[in-house]
Motif scaffolding. Structure first.
Motif, mmCIF file in Angstrom:
data_model
loop_
_atom_site.group_PDB
_atom_site.id
_atom_site.type_symbol
_atom_site.label_atom_id
_atom_site.label_comp_id
_atom_site.label_asym_id
_atom_site.label_seq_id
_atom_site.Cartn_x
_atom_site.Cartn_y
_atom_site.Cartn_z
ATOM 1 N N UNK A 69 1.706 0.347 -7.112
ATOM 2 C CA UNK A 69 1.377 1.540 -7.052
ATOM 3 C C UNK A 69 0.004 2.022 -6.115
ATOM 4 N N UNK A 70 -0.888 0.662 -6.530
ATOM 5 C CA UNK A 70 -2.380 0.606 -5.544
ATOM 6 C C UNK A 70 -1.984 0.551 -4.197
ATOM 7 N N UNK A 81 0.977 1.210 -2.897
ATOM 8 C CA UNK A 81 1.647 2.627 -2.281
ATOM 9 C C UNK A 81 0.557 3.604 -1.899
ATOM 10 N N UNK A 82 -0.488 3.571 -2.804
ATOM 11 C CA UNK A 82 -1.511 4.699 -2.778
ATOM 12 C C UNK A 82 -2.461 4.101 -1.250
ATOM 13 N N UNK A 122 0.033 4.686 -13.700
ATOM 14 C CA UNK A 122 1.227 3.845 -13.023
ATOM 15 C C UNK A 122 2.176 3.851 -14.019
ATOM 16 N N UNK A 167 -9.358 -0.326 -6.147
ATOM 17 C CA UNK A 167 -8.490 0.054 -4.941
ATOM 18 C C UNK A 167 -8.004 1.596 -5.471
ATOM 19 N N UNK A 168 -7.582 1.803 -6.668
ATOM 20 C CA UNK A 168 -7.133 3.063 -7.228
ATOM 21 C C UNK A 168 -8.201 3.942 -6.981
ATOM 22 N N UNK A 171 4.084 -2.572 -16.415
ATOM 23 C CA UNK A 171 2.845 -1.826 -16.030
ATOM 24 C C UNK A 171 2.202 -2.657 -15.212
ATOM 25 N N UNK A 172 1.873 -3.943 -15.619
ATOM 26 C CA UNK A 172 1.084 -4.864 -14.645
ATOM 27 C C UNK A 172 1.683 -5.044 -13.195
ATOM 28 N N UNK A 198 -4.028 -7.198 -3.236
ATOM 29 C CA UNK A 198 -3.266 -6.695 -4.097
ATOM 30 C C UNK A 198 -1.882 -7.524 -4.530
ATOM 31 N N UNK A 251 0.732 7.324 -10.504
ATOM 32 C CA UNK A 251 0.120 6.670 -9.469
ATOM 33 C C UNK A 251 1.095 6.582 -8.326
ATOM 34 N N UNK A 252 0.950 6.698 -6.928
ATOM 35 C CA UNK A 252 -0.108 6.766 -6.408
ATOM 36 C C UNK A 252 -0.288 8.358 -6.349
ATOM 37 N N UNK A 253 -1.678 8.847 -6.362
ATOM 38 C CA UNK A 253 -2.004 10.182 -6.501
ATOM 39 C C UNK A 253 -1.699 10.649 -4.958
ATOM 40 N N UNK A 255 3.765 -2.764 -12.031
ATOM 41 C CA UNK A 255 3.846 -1.502 -11.275
ATOM 42 C C UNK A 255 2.531 -1.063 -10.840
ATOM 43 N N UNK A 256 1.511 -1.438 -11.539
ATOM 44 C CA UNK A 256 0.210 -0.771 -11.277
ATOM 45 C C UNK A 256 -0.430 -1.348 -9.782
ATOM 46 N N UNK A 268 -8.189 5.073 -3.463
ATOM 47 C CA UNK A 268 -7.178 5.789 -3.013
ATOM 48 C C UNK A 268 -7.534 7.329 -3.575
ATOM 49 N N UNK A 310 4.305 -4.283 -20.665
ATOM 50 C CA UNK A 310 3.119 -4.702 -20.183
ATOM 51 C C UNK A 310 3.301 -5.161 -18.766
ATOM 52 N N UNK A 318 -4.200 2.656 -18.852
ATOM 53 C CA UNK A 318 -4.397 1.171 -18.917
ATOM 54 C C UNK A 318 -5.761 0.703 -18.274
#
Lengths: 882, 131
Positions: free
Chosen positions: A663-664, A666-667, B96, B14-15, A656-657, A691, B118-120, A659-660, B18, A653, B65
């Motif tokens: 990744x946002x 990074x996006x 992710x 946010x995602x 993931x929590x 974030x 992610x990210x796409x 990384x999530x 994106x 978790x 998730x």
């Protein structure tokens, strides 16, 4: 011519003239040797005593002779020593018709000188003979007179006693002169007829013995008369030997008895009795009737020399040497010797004693010779027996010793000597003290001493020095010994080497005590195919089962080990026993009071080469605790597994929590690269910042979480009001914070002890949640915080009129990273941490919520100031361990 | 090839922003619809399956998730949807999560055609057009 001056006077007879001159001359020459009868003288005196005693031959003529003869003095004539009768032819004829006595020699005239000489010599010889006979007669007469044997001479015709000796006179108590001439029948007046009858018989030669009583005064003598008839001249006389048997009868009897006794004594003894002279000639020889060599009668021996009776040369020689010595030293001696007879050996023992004559001079020896063959054979047998038993003792395969009456060893057998490696002399000189181990000497000596004083057997184990130098254990058994007379003679005993046995015993003892003190229950079970009784159980068995050792023995194995009957386990055990197989398993037992216990059991058949019986050995141990620990472990393992899963989930978790949002970002960064519009770019950058702060919040929460689970509790006084204020200050930057009405009510009356940091985190989370999830569409969004402390606890109530939580989410609100709604921007850790903290502080949390109406949390925390530190510590440790 | 409809399902604003921007920039689809939860996405799909089948997305970008019903929950509910949706719509997982389990589980589903992290990115979206 014949002169006579007393006795030498010559008388010439009427025939003188007829005597030739040569004869005359001869007679004169030999006048000393011849007497001439004087006729006148004869007529005057007859034969006087003087004449009768004339020792020379008488020369007489026929006239003188006739004179004598006619006077009836023939008896006198006979008494003359020798008569030479001169005869002419006429006279010769007359003389021839006469019965002349033998002492008369006829001389025919004319007598030749040679003839005369011859005749004279013959007469002289006769005279000489006569003279001698006369001496004899006197000798015998004296014998007769002086003989102690009473003798009388009787004329049977007149019954007159014509001669008697003194002894006879004594019997009759008369003088000899009185007795001679008296009549025999008058001496025995009572037996007159009887006497005459007896004498008649005697004369008739029908008898030679009779017995008469003689009365003398008041005494009656018993007289025996032994008779001889004698003829004196022409007269028949009776010669009596008289025995007074009045006393002799008794003496006879006594003699007879003594004789018999001697005879029977001689006969009854087995001994040979013989006498030998100095030269070894047999003189007498008596032999017992039952002697073996019956052939050797006295005839064989008497008169022969010892060399000639068949004795072996050495025996005969030995006899002679001994005889010589015995006589010389005047001392008895004994010799033993062997004879071969009838194919077997005969042993003799001869006692040789000097044999003395009346003067006390040893003339020879008496020999008492005993057949000792039987004795010798017995001795021989005994010796052989003795040798046999000595060998037996010596070769006996166990160690034998013997002590004498003074406790000193006087015998050790071969086995003993082989053990000690000593020769017999050394062994006998070695004291017990040297043979024994020092530690055993005292006991041994006192045991021996006591055994001696009580004459009792004893038995004792001690160490004895072996030839190898090491001490070996022996079992020593002794018993008093008595000789053939029944007298105490010491002790005899045996020793057996029991070192190996003792070692084995010690090993066994060790094994036994090892088994006895083993920390596991050990049982031995007899395989009787039915009841399987326990025959041994060590202490631990009773510790485990609660059944005493005594009660276990003989009981059924299954019941002793406490296995409940008719369960699968019991069936499995029985099946193993029946098939003689081993078993291993756990048994669940309940011992009465519902208390369960677990036992571990191993059973295996015992391989037994000694006994025909089969056994099992069982090892039993109480594994209740192990089992409990096992259960605990299992529980803990489960817990650990859960924790691991949680951790896994946490990592999953968290990664993931974390990384999530990354990744946002990074996006957004990707978008920024191509976005030209500055407003858009700012927007993106804002979002990136937001974030990142969210990410930071998550990291903080994780740190809080980690702090709660790792760090120790630190107790401090809690100022609830201060905490709440600080928490609100921390969140004042949050959007819409000022739109919320906070209603704080803290009643902090008593001092409250708890962990400052944890409570701070708790309030921060609550306030942050209250703001984040409030419903700002409401007119008056409020949050109310009430704190009530007491000595026992603190009750914290946090309520709001926020969005509330849907019923279905309530059970999950405390889960990590659980977010009930997409509206939430939290990390999903907050309430999870809150719950963890409250649990750690032994508190409780309750939630009450209604969607769109609001939520109320009630938290109860214990006041640690009132707790026993100890109790608390335990709780703390317990909590730590979990 | 340009798709008619694309549906983005993600709880993160946010995602979603994106993802929308990347899909637009790639020119993959004429229209882009965004749903912030699995539940609302199912409801939407159900609605258009009934009323406006033309709006049925050709492709769904699905996050794993999410609160309440996650991506896998959505896949289960997706099974319940009318046949027509199943025929038309392909699903691309967009998460992710780098967990291999998630990847495996997702690829096992018959509607999932691809799995993206992610990210796409534009390149990834362009590749999708070649499917």
């Amino acid at each position: 011519m014949i002169s006579d001056s007393k006795s030498t006077k010559f008388y010439l007879t009427a025939h003188e003239k007829n005597i030739c001159p040569e004869v005359k001359k001869f007679l004169i020459e030999n006048k000393n040797q011849i007497s001439v009868i004087d006729k006148n003288k004869l007529s005057e005196n007859g034969f006087s005593e003087h004449l009768r005693s004339e020792s020379k031959p008488w020369l007489m003529d026929f006239q003188s002779f006739g004179h004598l003869y006619q006077n009836g003095s023939a008896a006198h004539l006979q008494q003359l020593p020798s008569v030479l009768l001169l005869l002419n032819e006429k006279e010769a004829d007359v003389a021839a018709k006469l019965d002349l006595p033998a002492n008369v020699t006829l001389l025919h005239m004319p007598v030749k000188k040679g003839m005369l000489k011859l005749t004279l010599q013959h007469s002289l010889k006769q005279v000489e003979k006569r003279k001698r006979s006369h001496i004899d007669e006197e000798f015998y007469r004296s014998l007769f007179l002086n003989s102690l044997q009473p003798k009388i001479v009787l004329d049977p015709e007149s019954f007159k006693i014509i001669d008697s000796n003194n002894s006879a006179a004594k019997i009759y108590k008369l003088k000899t002169e009185e007795l001679i001439g008296s009549s025999l029948d008058k001496l025995h007046p009572d037996e007159h007829e009887n006497l005459h009858e007896e004498i008649k018989k005697i004369v008739a030669k029908e008898n030679s013995y009779f017995k008469l009583n003689y009365r003398r005064n008041n005494k009656i003598l018993e007289l025996e008369y032994f008779v001889n008839q004698i003829k004196v001249g022409n007269k028949q006389l009776i010669y009596f030997n008289i025995h007074d048997i009045t006393k002799k009868e008794k003496a006879d009897q006594l003699f007879h008895e003594q004789h018999e006794m001697l005879r029977s004594t001689l006969e009854s003894i087995d001994d040979l009795f013989f006498t030998l002279n100095k030269d070894g000639d047999f003189i007498e020889y008596y032999q017992p009737s039952d002697q073996v060599n019956l052939a050797l009668t006295s005839d064989v021996f008497v008169g022969k020399n010892i060399y000639d009776v068949g004795f072996p040369l050495d025996v005969a020689k030995k006899y002679l040497q001994t005889i010589e010595r015995v006589i010389e030293e005047d001392k008895s001696e004994q010799i033993d010797y062997v004879l071969e007879a009838f194919g077997s050996q005969l042993w003799y023992s001869a006692r040789i004693s000097p044999r003395k004559n009346a003067l006390g001079v040893a003339e020879g020896v008496t020999v008492l010779c005993r057949d000792i063959t039987r004795q010798k054979r017995t001795e021989e047998t005994l010796k052989r027996a003795r040798d046999f038993y000595l060998t037996l003792l010596s070769d006996f395969p166990s160690m034998i010793w013997k002590t004498n009456t003074s406790k000193r060893a006087d015998y050790f057998n071969k086995t003993w000597l082989e053990f000690t490696g000593n020769d017999i002399d050394t062994e006998l000189q070695t004291d017990w003290v040297e043979k024994l181990h020092m530690a055993d000497v005292g006991v041994f000596l006192s045991t021996l001493l006591q055994a001696y004083s009580k004459k009792e057997s004893f038995q004792l184990e001690h160490r004895l020095i072996h030839k190898s130098g090491e001490y070996r254990w022996v079992i020593n058994a002794g018993r008093p010994m008595y000789n053939l007379e029944g007298k105490f003679a010491g002790f005899i005993g045996t020793c057996y080497d029991i070192t190996e046995r003792r070692k084995a015993e010690e090993t066994l003892k060790l094994q036994k005590s090892a088994i006895e003190s083993a920390l596991e229950g050990i049982l031995i079970v007899q395989d009787d195919g039915e009841n399987y009784p326990v025959i041994y159980a060590n202490k631990e068995v009773s510790n485990i089962t609660g059944i005493s050792e005594m009660d276990s023995i003989g009981k059924n194995f299954i019941s002793v080990i406490g296995c409940p009957l008719k369960t699968e386990t019991s069936r499995n055990i029985i099946s193993a026993l029946e098939n003689k197989k081993s078993f291993k398993g756990e048994i669940e037992c309940s011992n009465g009071c519902n208390k369960k216990s677990w036992r571990l059991l191993y059973v295996a058949p015992v391989k037994n080469s000694i006994s025909s019986e089969n056994h099992f050995v069982a090892v039993l141990s109480d594994i209740t605790e192990t089992k409990a620990v096992e259960n605990t472990l299992r529980e803990r393992n489960k817990q650990l597994q859960k924790t691991n899963e949680e951790l896994d989930r946490f990592v999953y978790s968290t990664s993931h929590e974390l990384r999530s949002p990354l990744m946002s970002i990074l996006g957004l960064v990707n978008l920024l690269e191509t976005e030209q519009n500055s407003d858009e770019r700012d927007y993106y950058l804002n979002m990136i910042t937001e974030t990142i702060s969210r990410l930071d919040k998550i990291i903080h929460d994780i740190i809080d979480y980690s702090r709660n689970s790792r760090s120790d509790i630190v107790y401090e006084n809690i100022d609830f009001k201060g905490f709440i204020d600080r928490a609100m200050e921390n969140h004042a930057y949050m959007e819409k914070f000022d739109k919320i009405r906070f209603d704080i009510d803290v009643k902090n009356g008593v001092s409250f002890l708890s962990d400052k940091k944890r409570i701070e985190i708790m309030f921060n989370n609550f306030i942050s949640n209250c703001i984040r999830y409030h419903n700002f569409d409401k007119d008056d969004p409020w949050v109310r915080i009430q704190v009530k402390t007491s000595s026992v606890n603190a009750v914290i109530t946090i309520s709001d009129n926020g969005s509330g939580i849907h019923e279905k989410h309530i059970p999950k609100v405390y889960e990590m990273f659980y977010r009930a709604t997409d509206r939430s921007t939290g990390s999903g850790i907050g309430l999870y941490i809150v719950k963890e903290i409250i649990e750690k502080l032994n508190g409780k949390i309750k939630i009450q919520s209604e969607l769109n109406r609001g939520t109320t949390f009630v938290i109860e925390l214990p006041n640690f100031s009132q707790k026993e530190p100890k109790l608390f510590m335990m709780n703390s440790v317990d909590a730590e361990n979990f | 090839m340009i798709l008619e409809n694309i549906l983005l399902i993600d709880d993160s604003d946010i995602d979603n922003l994106v993802n929308r921007k990347v899909v637009e920039n790639a020119g993959l689809s004429k229209t882009i619809t965004i749903e912030k939860s699995a539940e609302s996405a199912i409801r939407y799909l159900h609605d258009i399956a009934q009323n406006d089948t033309g709006q049925i997305p050709d492709l769904i970008f699905l996050d794993i998730r999410m609160p309440e019903i996650d991506g896998f929950g959505f896949l289960e509910l997706f099974e319940e949807l009318p046949e027509i949706v199943h025929k038309k719509t392909k699903i691309v997982m967009l998460s992710s999560s780098v967990d291999a389990e998630d990847h495996k589980k997702a690829m096992a589903n018959r509607f999932v055609v691809h799995y993206l992290n992610k990210p796409l990115k534009k390149e990834s979206v362009q590749k999708l057009t070649q499917l």
